[in-house]
Design a protein around this motif. Sequence first.
Motif, PDB file in Angstrom:
ATOM      1  N   THR A  31       0.835  -1.206   0.000  1.00 35.53           N
ATOM      2  CA  THR A  31       0.000   0.000   0.000  1.00 35.53           C
ATOM      3  C   THR A  31       0.873   1.260   0.000  1.00 35.53           C
ATOM      4  OG1 THR A  31      -0.134   0.008   2.432  1.00 35.53           O
ATOM      5  CG2 THR A  31      -1.846  -1.177   1.248  1.00 35.53           C
ATOM      6  N   THR A  32       2.017   1.205   0.652  1.00 36.60           N
ATOM      7  CA  THR A  32       2.921   2.359   0.678  1.00 36.60           C
ATOM      8  C   THR A  32       3.502   2.622  -0.699  1.00 36.60           C
ATOM      9  OG1 THR A  32       3.498   1.859   2.982  1.00 36.60           O
ATOM     10  CG2 THR A  32       4.979   3.311   1.774  1.00 36.60           C
ATOM     11  N   VAL A  33       3.916   1.539  -1.369  1.00 36.40           N
ATOM     12  CA  VAL A  33       4.467   1.687  -2.719  1.00 36.40           C
ATOM     13  C   VAL A  33       3.426   2.305  -3.645  1.00 36.40           C
ATOM     14  CG1 VAL A  33       5.248   0.409  -4.760  1.00 36.40           C
ATOM     15  CG2 VAL A  33       6.153  -0.155  -2.489  1.00 36.40           C
ATOM     16  N   CYS A  34       2.193   1.862  -3.527  1.00 34.45           N
ATOM     17  CA  CYS A  34       1.124   2.414  -4.366  1.00 34.45           C
ATOM     18  C   CYS A  34       0.973   3.925  -4.142  1.00 34.45           C
ATOM     19  CB  CYS A  34      -0.197   1.708  -4.079  1.00 34.45           C
ATOM     20  SG  CYS A  34      -0.206  -0.025  -4.591  1.00 34.45           S
ATOM     21  N   ASP A  35       1.052   4.357  -2.889  1.00 29.38           N
ATOM     22  CA  ASP A  35       0.923   5.790  -2.584  1.00 29.38           C
ATOM     23  C   ASP A  35       2.096   6.589  -3.135  1.00 29.38           C
ATOM     24  OD1 ASP A  35      -1.465   5.459  -1.265  1.00 29.38           O
ATOM     25  OD2 ASP A  35      -0.554   5.264   0.728  1.00 29.38           O
ATOM     26  N   LEU A  62      -1.757   5.807 -21.350  1.00 32.55           N
ATOM     27  CA  LEU A  62      -2.602   4.655 -21.033  1.00 32.55           C
ATOM     28  C   LEU A  62      -1.813   3.553 -20.320  1.00 32.55           C
ATOM     29  CD1 LEU A  62      -4.799   4.361 -24.255  1.00 32.55           C
ATOM     30  CD2 LEU A  62      -5.498   5.142 -21.992  1.00 32.55           C
ATOM     31  N   LYS A  63      -0.555   3.350 -20.741  1.00 29.79           N
ATOM     32  CA  LYS A  63       0.287   2.346 -20.075  1.00 29.79           C
ATOM     33  C   LYS A  63       0.545   2.730 -18.625  1.00 29.79           C
ATOM     34  CE  LYS A  63       2.745   0.466 -24.093  1.00 29.79           C
ATOM     35  NZ  LYS A  63       4.065   0.346 -24.767  1.00 29.79           N
ATOM     36  N   LEU A  64       0.838   4.024 -18.432  1.00 28.07           N
ATOM     37  CA  LEU A  64       1.051   4.500 -17.059  1.00 28.07           C
ATOM     38  C   LEU A  64      -0.231   4.358 -16.237  1.00 28.07           C
ATOM     39  CD1 LEU A  64       3.196   7.704 -17.749  1.00 28.07           C
ATOM     40  CD2 LEU A  64       3.963   5.551 -16.702  1.00 28.07           C
ATOM     41  N   GLY A  65      -1.370   4.649 -16.895  1.00 28.56           N
ATOM     42  CA  GLY A  65      -2.652   4.503 -16.207  1.00 28.56           C
ATOM     43  C   GLY A  65      -2.937   3.064 -15.828  1.00 28.56           C
ATOM     44  N   LEU A  66      -2.566   2.132 -16.736  1.00 28.56           N
ATOM     45  CA  LEU A  66      -2.770   0.709 -16.473  1.00 28.56           C
ATOM     46  C   LEU A  66      -1.900   0.245 -15.297  1.00 28.56           C
ATOM     47  CD1 LEU A  66      -4.096  -1.968 -17.286  1.00 28.56           C
ATOM     48  CD2 LEU A  66      -2.196  -2.321 -18.915  1.00 28.56           C
ATOM     49  N   VAL A  67      -0.653   0.728 -15.302  1.00 32.19           N
ATOM     50  CA  VAL A  67       0.253   0.382 -14.190  1.00 32.19           C
ATOM     51  C   VAL A  67      -0.339   0.853 -12.868  1.00 32.19           C
ATOM     52  CG1 VAL A  67       2.500   0.886 -13.138  1.00 32.19           C
ATOM     53  CG2 VAL A  67       2.358   0.337 -15.574  1.00 32.19           C
ATOM     54  N   TYR A  68      -0.830   2.090 -12.892  1.00 34.77           N
ATOM     55  CA  TYR A  68      -1.384   2.635 -11.645  1.00 34.77           C
ATOM     56  C   TYR A  68      -2.660   1.895 -11.232  1.00 34.77           C
ATOM     57  CZ  TYR A  68      -2.759   5.963  -8.092  1.00 34.77           C
ATOM     58  OH  TYR A  68      -3.100   6.540  -6.904  1.00 34.77           O
ATOM     59  N   LEU A  69      -3.497   1.472 -12.232  1.00 33.85           N
ATOM     60  CA  LEU A  69      -4.712   0.704 -11.938  1.00 33.85           C
ATOM     61  C   LEU A  69      -4.357  -0.619 -11.265  1.00 33.85           C
ATOM     62  CD1 LEU A  69      -7.759   0.197 -12.126  1.00 33.85           C
ATOM     63  CD2 LEU A  69      -7.371  -0.706 -14.454  1.00 33.85           C
ATOM     64  N   VAL A  70      -3.341  -1.312 -11.811  1.00 35.88           N
ATOM     65  CA  VAL A  70      -2.900  -2.586 -11.218  1.00 35.88           C
ATOM     66  C   VAL A  70      -2.434  -2.368  -9.780  1.00 35.88           C
ATOM     67  CG1 VAL A  70      -1.170  -4.421 -11.340  1.00 35.88           C
ATOM     68  CG2 VAL A  70      -2.304  -3.637 -13.432  1.00 35.88           C
ATOM     69  N   ARG A  72      -3.386  -0.016  -7.758  1.00 33.68           N
ATOM     70  CA  ARG A  72      -4.533   0.269  -6.879  1.00 33.68           C
ATOM     71  C   ARG A  72      -5.304  -1.007  -6.539  1.00 33.68           C
ATOM     72  NH1 ARG A  72      -3.144   4.420  -4.319  1.00 33.68           N
ATOM     73  NH2 ARG A  72      -5.090   4.033  -3.233  1.00 33.68           N
ATOM     74  N   LEU A  73      -5.378  -1.941  -7.498  1.00 30.74           N
ATOM     75  CA  LEU A  73      -6.028  -3.226  -7.205  1.00 30.74           C
ATOM     76  C   LEU A  73      -5.234  -4.007  -6.162  1.00 30.74           C
ATOM     77  CD1 LEU A  73      -7.097  -4.326 -10.822  1.00 30.74           C
ATOM     78  CD2 LEU A  73      -8.582  -3.535  -8.957  1.00 30.74           C
ATOM     79  N   ILE A  74      -3.914  -3.977  -6.331  1.00 25.95           N
ATOM     80  CA  ILE A  74      -3.045  -4.627  -5.328  1.00 25.95           C
ATOM     81  C   ILE A  74      -3.241  -3.959  -3.974  1.00 25.95           C
ATOM     82  CG2 ILE A  74      -0.641  -5.001  -4.636  1.00 25.95           C
ATOM     83  CD1 ILE A  74       0.037  -5.268  -7.621  1.00 25.95           C
ATOM     84  N   ASP A  75      -3.337  -2.629  -3.997  1.00 25.74           N
ATOM     85  CA  ASP A  75      -3.544  -1.863  -2.765  1.00 25.74           C
ATOM     86  C   ASP A  75      -4.868  -2.257  -2.097  1.00 25.74           C
ATOM     87  OD1 ASP A  75      -3.062   0.735  -1.035  1.00 25.74           O
ATOM     88  OD2 ASP A  75      -5.112   0.873  -1.813  1.00 25.74           O
ATOM     89  N   ALA A  76      -5.912  -2.459  -2.896  1.00 25.78           N
ATOM     90  CA  ALA A  76      -7.224  -2.819  -2.345  1.00 25.78           C
ATOM     91  C   ALA A  76      -7.169  -4.180  -1.650  1.00 25.78           C
ATOM     92  CB  ALA A  76      -8.266  -2.828  -3.458  1.00 25.78           C
TER      93      ALA A  76
END
Length: 587
Positions: A31-35, A62-70, A72-76
Motif C-alpha cells: 500500500t505504501t508503494v502504491c501511494d 494509457l500504459k502508465l494509467g494501467l500500471v497505476y490501476l494494477v 490500486r487493485l493490489i492496494d485494495a
Amino acid sequence: MSNTQLIKRFIPYYQKYKWILLLDLFCATLTTVCDLVLPLIVRFITNTAINDLASLTVETILKLGLVYLVLRLIDAVANYFMADVGHVMGARIETDMRRDLFSHLQKLSFSFYSDTKIGQLMSRITSDLFDVTEFAHHCPEEFFIAGLKIGISFAILGSVNIWLTLIIFTALPVMLLTTTYFRKRMRREMKRSRVKTGDINAQVEDNLLGIRVVKSFANENIEEMKFEVGNSQFLEIKKKTYRYFAGFQTTTRLFDGLMYLLVVVCGGIFMINGAINPGDYIAYLMYVTTLLASIRRIVEFAEQFQRGMTGFERFIEILDEPTEYENQANEVELTNVVGDIRFEDVSFQYNDGGDAVLSHIDVEVKAGQNIAIVGPSGSGKTTMCHLIPRFYNVTSGRILIDGQDIQGLTLHSLRTQVGVVQQDVYLFSGTVYENISYGRSDADRASVVQAAKHAGAHAFIEKLPQGYDTYIGERGIKLSGGQKQRISIARVFLKNPPILILDEATSALDNESERIVQESLKELTRGRTTFTIAHRLTTIKNADSILVLTEDGIVEKGSHEELLREEGVYYDLYQMYRELDELNEEF
C-alpha cells in the motif's frame, strides 16, 4: 515504565502470530508503494510535456494509467487483508493477554486480594485491554508505513534536489521534540483515567452488592453524592487529557503548514533559479502531501497508542505481582493422608510489617480429633487455621501433616486434602448442581446427590422449582442462610477431605437453621481431623480438645469440663456467651 520497556514486554505476544504480522507488514509495504508511485507518474508526465511534448503519446499515458490501476487493485487486496486478518490478530493477542492475566490472578496470594479492590482488577482485565486489539494491530503497521514513506520519500526527493529536501526534513525533528511534551502528559493523564475508572467500577460494585443495605437505610441520595464525587473527578482527568491532545494536534497542524510553506517558498525560489523544474516541483508538493497524511495518521494513532500503552502498563503491573507460591522442584505430592497435624513453634505476621498475629504456637493434633479454637476477636483463630492449607506462609516455625513439612508439599496436593466451611458462604451464580459439584469437578450426578443427602440438603433441593438444576442467583441470593450453608457443606462432603476447617460455620444462622446445620457438620466431621473456630461456645462442648488463643498465644488447653474447672479465660468467655445466648432466647 518507558515506552521502549513496554514495547519490549509486548513483543513476545507477537510470537504466535509472527507470520501473520510479517504478511501484514508486507501488505503495508504494498500500500505504501502504491501511494508513492503516483507522484513519480505525475512528475514524469509533467516533465515530458514541458521538455518534449511530442514524445508524450496517448499510448504512454494509457500504459502508465494501467500500471497505476494494477497498483490500486493490489492496494485494495492488501488493505482488505490488513483490515480483516490484521485486526483479528490484534483481537487474538488481546485474548491471550486476558487469559494470561486471569490465570495470574488465580495464583496471587490472599494478602494481595486483601489490599486490592476487585473493581480495579475488573477494570484491568476488561476495559484496560479493550484498546489492545487496535494497538497490537496498528502499532507495528503505522510506524512501519510512516518509516517507509519518510525513508523512501527522502531518498526520492534527495535525488531530485538534496538542499530543498534537507530544508523540508529539518522540520520533522523539531516537530518530534515539540509533540513529545504533550505526548508524555497525555500518557500520564490517561493512566490516571484508567485508575479512576477502576475506582468507579469498585464503587459501583460495592453499591450494587450492598444495594439492600442502601435501600434499608434509605441512603440512595448519599450513594448518588458519593458517586458524583468520583464521576466529577473522572471528568476533570478527561478534560486534562483532551487539553493535552488538543495541544498535540494543534502543534502537528502548525508544522503541516510550515512544511507546505517551505515547499511553496523555497521550491518556488529554487525553480526561479533553475535548480528544480516544474515537474519536480509538483512531485515535491505531492510527496509532502503524502508525508503529512502519514504524519496525520500517526497523530490520530497517538491517542490510541497512548491508550494501548497505558492499558498494557497496568496489565504488566498485575502480571509482575509475585504469585502466591511457585512450586519448587523438590516439592512432593501429599497422598494417603492420615490426618496427624503438628504446629512447631509457629509464628506469623503479615507482610505490612505490623505486630505478630501468632507467636510460638505449639500444638499436636492426632488424626480424627476435633479441635476447637476459641478466643477474643482478633486473636488469630482464623489465621492459625489458614496456615494449614498455606493460604499464608508461616513467618517462622513449621507445620507438619503426617510428619511432612507443608512447605515441602505442592500447593495443589495440600489443598485437595483440606476442606473449609466458612461463616460467609460463597455460592457461584449458577445452579445448585454446579455449586455442589464444584467440590469435585469429575463427580457424577449420583455422587452430588449423595453429598447433598449427607449435608441434609437433599430434601429442600428437591422442593426447588427445578431441583438440582434450579438457578440460585448471584451469591445464592434465592436461598436462605441455612440452605446456602448446607450446600457449602455438601460441596465439602463431595470433596471428601481428611482434614476439615470449620470457620464459625453456624454463627450467622438462626437457632433452627443452626440445629439443622450442626447435624450436617456432625456427620461431616466424623472420622476427619477437624479444626472448629467457635463463636458460640455452647456448640463445642464435645470437642476432643479446646485451645484458648489470645494475643499471648495458646493460654489454655483441655476439654470443656477441664477448662471450666480451671476458671480461667475459657471460663470467663463461656459465662459471657451463655449470658448472651440467654438474652437472645428472650428476644
